[in-house]
Scaffold this active site. Structure first.
Site, PDB file in Angstrom:
ATOM      1  N   CYS A   1      61.806  44.671  38.002  1.00  0.00           N
ATOM      2  CA  CYS A   1      61.472  43.256  37.896  1.00  0.00           C
ATOM      3  C   CYS A   1      60.726  42.961  36.588  1.00  0.00           C
ATOM      4  O   CYS A   1      59.580  42.497  36.580  1.00  0.00           O
ATOM      5  CB  CYS A   1      60.638  42.827  39.099  1.00  0.00           C
ATOM      6  SG  CYS A   1      60.494  41.033  39.252  1.00  0.00           S
TER       7      CYS A   1
ATOM      8  N   TYR B   1      62.433  64.133  27.965  1.00  0.00           N
ATOM      9  CA  TYR B   1      61.587  62.937  28.029  1.00  0.00           C
ATOM     10  C   TYR B   1      62.244  61.816  28.828  1.00  0.00           C
ATOM     11  O   TYR B   1      62.115  60.642  28.486  1.00  0.00           O
ATOM     12  CB  TYR B   1      61.222  62.461  26.608  1.00  0.00           C
ATOM     13  CG  TYR B   1      60.554  63.536  25.808  1.00  0.00           C
ATOM     14  CD1 TYR B   1      59.238  63.888  26.060  1.00  0.00           C
ATOM     15  CD2 TYR B   1      61.260  64.250  24.846  1.00  0.00           C
ATOM     16  CE1 TYR B   1      58.618  64.918  25.353  1.00  0.00           C
ATOM     17  CE2 TYR B   1      60.658  65.277  24.140  1.00  0.00           C
ATOM     18  CZ  TYR B   1      59.344  65.609  24.402  1.00  0.00           C
ATOM     19  OH  TYR B   1      58.747  66.628  23.714  1.00  0.00           O
TER      20      TYR B   1
END
Length: 405
Positions: free
Chosen positions: A332, A360
């Site tokens: 969101c 990563y």
């Protein structure tokens, strides 16, 4: 040794374990490791220390330990994971920054090697542990790295002891009696200009020559891998030829051989990784076609955090007509994997594969929006093995204390 992972194999693994899903090809990791070993084969004392912050799954650590790698760690927790994976304490180097002296002392108790990167900790350590030799991380004042967030060797960086502070460092060593066993540098990740790395190495040689009884010089890493078709990648043989020549010249002037250490992370594991996501929805706006998937920057933050490019392929429909899509996640907030990408036609239910997902990516994942972190699978000798289960609600609640209000 077969390191090619085919589209059909990725699809079958995705069906077997569900999405979102990380998949790592151990064959590619081995190829990268051997490539670096061969490039520096003329150095008598050469060691690769895998920078495990790139990916700390125990199975990847064990795989690299079996290949003969040492370990570069930056937290006491990574040290403990390394020990659990079978690394000998003396093959683990702990190079933290901005940690307390208590964490440094924990590393002493565990018997690993330590690089200290600031004068305050050096002085405190020397007062209590003058019989425990340490390394020193030097800041060579070199601007390198593919992004400001991962350029860590410049003058305003929080990392390392400035080479201008060497006189102060020498005074601390004299006052405490602390012994120095090595020097270390790391100028940044994704270094596109190898010459910048080599300039830093020269700084390290100039400093090290004045310190007797060194065991190693550690040049860190930061060697880029290609993310796009025509991307710069590390020319290992250019790097090794120059660095070896300078290193051998240093050893000759120094009067004996020391160990040359490199700390690749991304170089070893990035290209081994694939991240599979399922397309939830195709959404049209006035100017953009979005492909919304069942993941987000909670699982794969590099595009949002570093503005990193990762190639995205529709492995469900590889021969479809190419169209332009912006691939977004379900978080969101603005949450984009790739903007305006030319991808074979995407349909709801298709599986997309995001490349270079070995470094990563999972290691930087989170439970933001209370989403579960995904599964991880490792391919070994062509067979797939689950190496991390998908999280559940029980994982989210495990450490919550339910207070009666």
């Amino acid at each position: 040794m077969n390191h090619t992972v085919h589209r059909e194999q990725l699809i079958q693994i995705g069906i077997k374990y569900g999405t979102p899903l990380y998949i790592y090809d151990s064959g590619k990791i081995e190829i990268q490791y051997i490539k670096m070993k061969k490039a520096f084969s003329s150095v008598k004392n050469f060691r690769i220390n895998y920078a495990c912050k790139a990916n700390t799954n125990l199975n990847i650590l064990k795989f690299l330990q079996n290949l003969g790698s040492g370990l570069d760690t930056v937290s006491i927790q990574e040290v403990e994971l390394g020990l659990k994976s079978g690394f000998h304490p003396k093959h683990i180097i702990f190079t933290p920054n901005c940690v307390s002296i208590q964490e440094i002392k924990q590393a002493v108790d565990l018997g690993v090697r330590i690089n200290i990167d600031n004068l305050s900790i050096l002085e405190q350590f020397g007062d209590d542990h003058q019989d425990y030799p340490v390394g020193i991380r030097i800041n060579p004042h070199i601007m390198a790295g593919g992004n400001s967030k991962i350029s860590v060797g410049h003058v305003d960086s929080k990392f390392g002891i400035s080479y201008h502070q060497i006189p102060h460092m020498k005074r601390i060593l004299k006052n405490t009696g602390l012994k120095i066993e090595g020097f270390h540098m790391h100028t940044g990740s994704d270094i596109s200009d190898i010459k910048a790395f080599l300039r830093g190495a020269k700084v390290l040689f100039q400093i090290a020559i004045d310190f007797p009884n060194l065991d190693y010089i550690d040049f860190g890493s930061g060697f880029p891998v290609p993310y796009k078709k025509n991307d710069i990648k590390t020319d290992l043989y250019f790097l090794s030829n120059y660095l070896i020549e300078e290193f051998q010249s240093f050893c000759k002037d120094y009067g004996r051989q020391v160990t040359l250490i490199l700390e690749p992370g991304k170089f070893l594991v990035s290209e081994s990784g694939y991240f599979l996501v399922n397309v939830n929805v195709i959404k049209h706006t006035t100017s953009t076609v979005f492909a919304g998937v069942d993941s987000g920057f909670n699982h794969f933050i590099r595009p949002m955090f570093y503005e990193a490019y990762h190639y995205i392929e529709n492995i469900s429909n590889p021969y479809g007509r190419f169209r332009f899509y912006t691939v977004v996640g379900y978080i969101c907030e603005s949450d984009t994997f790739g903007f305006n990408r030319k991808i074979s036609e995407i349909r709801e239910g298709d599986v997309l594969c995001i490349k270079n997902a070995g470094a990563y990516c999972f290691s930087m994942s989170s439970n933001y929006n209370s989403r579960y972190r995904p599964s991880e699978v490792m391919i070994i000798n062509g067979k797939d093995f689950l190496i991390r289960r998908r999280e559940t609600m029980q994982d989210l609640l495990r450490n919550i204390v339910d207070v009666k209000i």
